[in-house]
Design a protein around this motif. Sequence first.
Motif, mmCIF file in Angstrom:
data_model
loop_
_atom_site.group_PDB
_atom_site.id
_atom_site.type_symbol
_atom_site.label_atom_id
_atom_site.label_comp_id
_atom_site.label_asym_id
_atom_site.label_seq_id
_atom_site.Cartn_x
_atom_site.Cartn_y
_atom_site.Cartn_z
ATOM 1 N N VAL A 1 15.212 -2.524 -57.718
ATOM 2 C CA VAL A 1 14.493 -3.487 -58.558
ATOM 3 C C VAL A 1 12.999 -3.381 -58.244
ATOM 4 O O VAL A 1 12.619 -3.113 -57.095
ATOM 5 C CB VAL A 1 14.987 -4.935 -58.294
ATOM 6 N N PRO A 2 12.133 -3.582 -59.206
ATOM 7 C CA PRO A 2 12.443 -3.801 -60.626
ATOM 8 C C PRO A 2 12.955 -2.546 -61.329
ATOM 9 O O PRO A 2 13.384 -2.608 -62.472
ATOM 10 C CB PRO A 2 11.102 -4.244 -61.207
ATOM 11 N N GLN A 3 12.912 -1.378 -60.605
ATOM 12 C CA GLN A 3 13.491 -0.169 -61.169
ATOM 13 C C GLN A 3 13.733 0.825 -60.044
ATOM 14 O O GLN A 3 13.224 0.668 -58.927
ATOM 15 C CB GLN A 3 12.568 0.443 -62.231
ATOM 16 N N ASP A 4 14.517 1.848 -60.336
ATOM 17 C CA ASP A 4 14.816 2.888 -59.366
ATOM 18 C C ASP A 4 13.650 3.885 -59.314
ATOM 19 O O ASP A 4 12.783 3.891 -60.193
ATOM 20 C CB ASP A 4 16.117 3.594 -59.750
ATOM 21 N N ASP B 1 18.207 8.039 -52.163
ATOM 22 C CA ASP B 1 18.685 6.699 -52.547
ATOM 23 C C ASP B 1 17.592 5.673 -52.228
ATOM 24 O O ASP B 1 16.841 5.818 -51.260
ATOM 25 C CB ASP B 1 19.962 6.343 -51.794
ATOM 26 N N GLN B 2 17.531 4.656 -53.080
ATOM 27 C CA GLN B 2 16.628 3.513 -52.900
ATOM 28 C C GLN B 2 17.433 2.238 -53.043
ATOM 29 O O GLN B 2 18.222 2.080 -53.981
ATOM 30 C CB GLN B 2 15.500 3.541 -53.937
ATOM 31 N N ASN B 3 17.225 1.316 -52.122
ATOM 32 C CA ASN B 3 17.930 0.032 -52.175
ATOM 33 C C ASN B 3 16.969 -1.088 -51.767
ATOM 34 O O ASN B 3 16.349 -1.008 -50.700
ATOM 35 C CB ASN B 3 19.141 0.061 -51.238
ATOM 36 N N THR C 1 19.780 16.408 -42.499
ATOM 37 C CA THR C 1 19.934 15.132 -41.814
ATOM 38 C C THR C 1 19.372 14.034 -42.712
ATOM 39 O O THR C 1 18.368 14.253 -43.407
ATOM 40 C CB THR C 1 19.174 15.141 -40.468
ATOM 41 N N PHE C 2 20.019 12.862 -42.705
ATOM 42 C CA PHE C 2 19.518 11.723 -43.466
ATOM 43 C C PHE C 2 18.697 10.832 -42.537
ATOM 44 O O PHE C 2 19.155 10.433 -41.463
ATOM 45 C CB PHE C 2 20.650 10.923 -44.087
ATOM 46 N N CYS C 3 17.480 10.520 -42.953
ATOM 47 C CA CYS C 3 16.611 9.607 -42.220
ATOM 48 C C CYS C 3 16.429 8.333 -43.026
ATOM 49 O O CYS C 3 16.280 8.389 -44.260
ATOM 50 C CB CYS C 3 15.245 10.247 -41.949
ATOM 51 N N ASP C 4 16.439 7.207 -42.352
ATOM 52 C CA ASP C 4 16.288 5.909 -43.013
ATOM 53 C C ASP C 4 14.846 5.435 -42.897
ATOM 54 O O ASP C 4 14.249 5.473 -41.823
ATOM 55 C CB ASP C 4 17.221 4.876 -42.382
ATOM 56 N N VAL C 5 14.323 4.972 -44.023
ATOM 57 C CA VAL C 5 12.968 4.438 -44.091
ATOM 58 C C VAL C 5 13.028 3.026 -44.640
ATOM 59 O O VAL C 5 13.660 2.787 -45.683
ATOM 60 C CB VAL C 5 12.060 5.318 -44.977
ATOM 61 N N LEU D 1 14.969 3.333 -47.994
ATOM 62 C CA LEU D 1 15.077 4.661 -48.593
ATOM 63 C C LEU D 1 15.925 5.547 -47.692
ATOM 64 O O LEU D 1 15.789 5.517 -46.468
ATOM 65 C CB LEU D 1 13.696 5.297 -48.769
ATOM 66 N N LYS D 2 16.795 6.307 -48.291
ATOM 67 C CA LYS D 2 17.541 7.337 -47.561
ATOM 68 C C LYS D 2 16.928 8.677 -47.946
ATOM 69 O O LYS D 2 16.926 9.056 -49.115
ATOM 70 C CB LYS D 2 19.030 7.292 -47.908
ATOM 71 N N VAL D 3 16.394 9.364 -46.938
ATOM 72 C CA VAL D 3 15.669 10.600 -47.172
ATOM 73 C C VAL D 3 16.474 11.762 -46.589
ATOM 74 O O VAL D 3 16.913 11.722 -45.433
ATOM 75 C CB VAL D 3 14.264 10.553 -46.515
#
Length: 839
Positions: A393-396, A388-390, A436-440, A425-427
Amino acid sequence: MFELFGFHVLCLLVLRQVACQSKDELHLSGPLEDKTFSVQEGRPGLLYLYRFTTAPPITSLRLTGDTDGIIKISTEEGILYLNGSLDWETRNVHRLQLEGLDVNGKLVKGPYSIIINVEDINDNPPEFDLQKYHGVVRQRSRPGKPFIRVSASDRDDPSTPNAQLIYYILRQIPKHHEEILFQINNITGEISTNSAGALYLNPLEQSVYNLIVAVYDMGGQSVNSFSSSADVVITVKENLWKNPPPVKITENSTQLHPICIPECQVQWNEPDAKYEILRRDQSLPKIPFVVAENGTICVTKPLDREENDTYVFLVAAKDQEGDMLARPVTVTVTVEDINDNPPVCDKALTKFEVQENEGIGNYIGTLKASDRDQKDTANSFLTYSIVDQNPKVPQDEMFRIELVTGVVRLFRTALKKKVASNYTLKVNVTDKLFHTFCDVQINVIDINDQIPIFEKSDYGFLSLPEDKPVGTIILEIQATDADEPFTGSSEIVYKIEKGDPNGTFSIATDRKTNRGFVRINKVLDFETAPVYELTIRAVNPEPLVAGVQYNSSSVAYFRVNVTDVDEAPVFFKDPFIVDKFENLTVGSLVTVATAFDPEGAQIRYHLINNNRNWLRINPINGSIYTIAPLDRETEKAYRVQVVATEQTKASRRSTAQLILNLKDVNDNPPILAKESVFFCHPLQGGETAKIEVSDPDERSFIHMFSYTLLGGNTVLENWDVSKPDGRHAYISPKNRNLEAQVYDIPIKINDNGRPPMEGTVNLRVNVCICTDENKCYREPVNPNPLPTVAMAVGILVAVLVVIGIILGLVFLHLKRKKEHELKAPQANAVSPAELTNLT
């Protein structure tokens, strides 16, 4: 009417785009003729290429050919432009025709050839032909001989570095040694063993290896290069190996024990051999393995990897008499880990910074994660993917993370801080069983278009005594930077650009205030450098944008005058380390420990802590001699301190250490480490006892010792000394009828050194009655013993003997007295003359 309105709007947009472009580009115009243009792929929006000028009767232009709906021309203004981005992979050359038409739409001039060459950019990662390769290599195969080849391709232009591929081995699983056992030709992708692989590859230890191979475009020389990876499974075939193959046992097995391991079996060349497990170190606990009669190794209980992850022991083959048939073989059992730990992010939130003008494919940062399971196994092998990307914008999918390394790169469009100042970013990090999910967090920072400016350009001068301590802050300096605070663009690093070639000073920066602190980094020396004229430059760790350069505003000057101080003498080196043989002749020169005084004063020397009085020093020139015999066995490294004192009123002094390492000579005979042994009575025959010997000398080779029995024929007839294994000596009784008592056996032992030393030792051999535990029996001590019959008879006999002696003495005395009395009358009958003589 509506179409005409749309056409005019488009023309206005083109004219506006033209107005926004540089002056040089606005002069790209000319008459109708054949033209060739080069355009980089992927450029978004309207792009002005050229303006064709016309003259009557031409009133409009017509463009035909490979326009792909993107290449346009304004028919009346003659502006050739792009209304979108071109793609090299779709079409790398666009061929068009341009015609000049009159007011009736008839051809006046042309057609002219218009060629647009599309320039490739690196927008495609390389891809392997296969995701998994399989190869076979022989044990001890020649290093450098390829046995498998991997191959990859890249959709980018092969004539550019964008498609120049280079191969690397990222990881080897498992990795038993410090170095990887395989190598890859970076250009051809051919894989072979290296010198370490030729030495260590052994299918009995590890028959399958998995290589993670990566391919990089742009020759791997750019941080903007893309990469892909593939697995190479390598099977190692054995040649000849006598040891059983290493085996792996999963920890905490719930099966009923003992469990035999069919693949771990030893077999002697002949039948009827007996097998025995031996510990390599007798001090270690008992090994939880046994060997069956057929040579199969069996484990006796469940194993715990956390308690011990590897067992290495020996298996001996013996004949029916119990003698070893050959050197024992080695058995290695590895306790395998089970995958019971999920990956863990090294940080709760990993933060990266990236400038808004970063190009596509540039390196942003590396996400770090770990796994508590066994290292370099599939249980702890991690892979990374962005889920996931948050914001989007301007695009995924603006970012890409490399599957194996966790390296994050910019993948699509350029960043704009005004559009999004940061991205989250959720990696997903997985070890194939757990994830495991790591946050960047990626912070977009301002570009570096401002230079640091000093508050003043000249900081004057400062006088410092040469004994000023290292680390002292002597000056604070300040520069400012107008870029975004607390970023690499505004952070300031101070560098001494001129005037300090030896690094005598250093400058540290306070990151919060960008204030610089000039410190003394090395000892000042007036005699070497009395003046420093320093030029200090302030720079940013981030590179400046194109067109911006550092200037004199980022430079400051500072002068340091070093003043003279009376200094203590300085030794030419410290410590003085000397190696000498321990039999060095008394009076020999050991070394010369000299010092100099920076002010040129005379120096005298003396020794301290010369505890054994082995050395003396010449007080004038520092020459050190022996004054007593040296002995390595007393002290291997003799340490004394040499004191140098300047002959001035100040009497300053310095101390250096002298370390005299004594090398061994053979000057000690062997001695007994254990002075007694015992044998159980009665002797059965064949008993032996080990003679434990030591030698104080350093190079003691017990297997070189020779033994000679002394004490005459009695000792030689009853005892024997042998060395059946060539190392240790054993004593054994020849006579099975020896009585139970202690025997003193003199033995001469020679160490056969250079020169040889020999000594005579006295080994006490106790032939004793033994207990059930095979130890000498000792009678208990009785504090109140009662006399036995034998003791009573002995006492009575002793009393009678004493009485007899006394009576004998009495009878003898009486007999001599009677004889004396008989002689007395005869004396009275002598002549008067004799009587006179007697009286």
